[in-house]
Design a protein around this motif. Structure first.
Motif, mmCIF file in Angstrom:
data_model
loop_
_atom_site.group_PDB
_atom_site.id
_atom_site.type_symbol
_atom_site.label_atom_id
_atom_site.label_comp_id
_atom_site.label_asym_id
_atom_site.label_seq_id
_atom_site.Cartn_x
_atom_site.Cartn_y
_atom_site.Cartn_z
ATOM 1 N N LYS A 92 -1.744 1.061 -4.803
ATOM 2 C CA LYS A 92 -1.101 -0.200 -4.422
ATOM 3 C C LYS A 92 -0.263 -0.785 -5.558
ATOM 4 O O LYS A 92 -0.517 -0.522 -6.739
ATOM 5 C CB LYS A 92 -2.147 -1.275 -4.095
ATOM 6 C CG LYS A 92 -3.159 -0.981 -3.037
ATOM 7 C CD LYS A 92 -4.137 -2.165 -2.955
ATOM 8 C CE LYS A 92 -5.216 -1.986 -1.927
ATOM 9 N NZ LYS A 92 -6.182 -3.126 -1.956
ATOM 10 N N SER A 99 -2.150 5.491 1.394
ATOM 11 C CA SER A 99 -3.385 4.990 1.982
ATOM 12 C C SER A 99 -3.896 5.903 3.085
ATOM 13 O O SER A 99 -3.141 6.353 3.944
ATOM 14 C CB SER A 99 -3.170 3.588 2.558
ATOM 15 O OG SER A 99 -4.271 3.186 3.353
ATOM 16 N N TRP A 121 0.866 -1.178 0.000
ATOM 17 C CA TRP A 121 0.000 0.000 0.000
ATOM 18 C C TRP A 121 0.901 1.226 0.000
ATOM 19 O O TRP A 121 1.549 1.542 0.988
ATOM 20 C CB TRP A 121 -0.909 -0.013 1.222
ATOM 21 C CG TRP A 121 -1.984 -1.066 1.155
ATOM 22 C CD1 TRP A 121 -1.983 -2.195 0.391
ATOM 23 C CD2 TRP A 121 -3.213 -1.086 1.879
ATOM 24 N NE1 TRP A 121 -3.130 -2.917 0.596
ATOM 25 C CE2 TRP A 121 -3.902 -2.267 1.505
ATOM 26 C CE3 TRP A 121 -3.794 -0.227 2.821
ATOM 27 C CZ2 TRP A 121 -5.143 -2.604 2.036
ATOM 28 C CZ3 TRP A 121 -5.035 -0.560 3.354
ATOM 29 C CH2 TRP A 121 -5.707 -1.729 2.963
#
Length: 323
Positions: free
Chosen positions: A90, A42, A39
């Protein structure tokens, strides 16, 4: 403190289908096994990424938005989303196939989970020989026929399987059944949501729990779009040193940029943050008289106050993302 181009510390996620490509192909550094997702940026609650370096080091994405508001997000973006970042960025490595799944619409996700929906896109960075994605249905199908296939454990037979290679791109709107197949490494851009309905999971047992993972077919049936489409792949140009439209949706806009030599971007009229994801090669960036570097598998965010970005590379490809 002044804003500047920001790299975040990735969050590495264990997945039972994860492999080693995030480490071997993208030079990610971690010591755990079966890491399936990195990630990069985020704002998911409990999983907020932190600034990697500079005067803002250690601050979360949420803290940056709370402090800088429209200067960070873009004034128009801030009016829509307030202190919530709209995207989740991602890299995904599937050593074995992901579950067959679907994401709910904004309306369903809000009603059931108080969340955004999950419209997303995939850009394939590397794929093993004969690696494939599952996207949508192979032919027209009714809800009744779908349920029959599900009950008889033959659901894979009615899914559309597509062999993929580097550069292949797919937009996955909410409601579209999909799965990443074994041997695929890709970049994923999506709405900020972690709501997924699993439909089929190959009867696998998770080694960490000793149990099969939960399925969500009661929730999924109302979320699925049963419309048949005869083409799922995104067609786009790959012209050098220009902005090639890739996926423009109501939820995010993504362009493909192939750099050889010098390329200049002018963001003076864009009221949004901008993200670069390097998907091939490496390049240097000059912004506000400072230099930064980005290699394949790295991501950088430019706050909305950014005016000009100069990119230098012998050869590199990157995705340009904004709201």
């Amino acid at each position: 403190m002044e804003l500047y181009p920001i790299k975040f510390e990735p969050l590495y996620k264990y997945r039972l289908w994860g492999g080693e490509k995030l480490k071997t192909h993208l030079n990610k550094e971690y010591n755990k096994e079966s890491i399936g997702e990195s990630w990069e940026i985020s704002d998911v609650k409990g999983d907020e990424t932190q600034v990697l370096s500079g005067t803002l080091k250690g601050q979360t994405l949420k803290q940056l938005i709370q402090t800088y508001k429209g200067a960070f997000l873009g004034e128009s973006v801030y009016k829509i989303f307030g202190e919530d970042f709209p995207l989740l960025i991602k890299f995904i490595d599937a050593k074995t196939p992901l579950s067959i799944q679907v994401h709910p619409s904004n309306e369903l996700a809000k009603e059931r989970h108080n969340s955004f929906g999950k419209n997303e896109m995939w850009y394939v960075m590397q794929a093993d020989k004969d690696a494939e994605l599952i996207v949508g249905f192979e032919s027209e199908i009714s809800k009744e026929e779908y349920l029959k296939q599900l009950e008889e454990d033959t659901i894979l037979n009615v899914m559309h399987h597509e062999t993929v290679a580097k550069g292949d791109t797919f937009y996955i709107p909410t409601g579209r059944i999909h799965a990443i197949g074994a041997g695929v490494l890709l970049a994923e851009i999506q709405q900020t949501s972690d709501v997924t309905y699993r439909i089929y999971d190959y009867n696998r047992v998770d080694a960490t729990t000793g149990k099969e993972r939960e399925l969500h077919n009661d929730l999924a049936i109302d979320a699925i779009d049963f419309t048949y489409y005869n083409n799922f792949k995104t067609n786009y140009k790959k012209d050098i040193n220009t902005t090639n439209t890739l996926v423009h949706s109501p939820y995010f806009k993504t362009n493909f940029i192939k750099v050889q030599g010098e390329f200049i971007k002018d963001y003076s009229k864009l009221d949004s943050f901008v993200i670069y994801m390097c998907v091939s090669g490496d390049f240097e960036i000059e912004c506000n008289n400072k230099k930064y570097s980005l290699q394949m598998g790295e991501t950088i965010l430019f706050p909305a106050t950014t005016i000009n970005v100069r990119v230098f590379s012998n050869k590199a490809d990157f995705l340009e993302i904004y709201y």
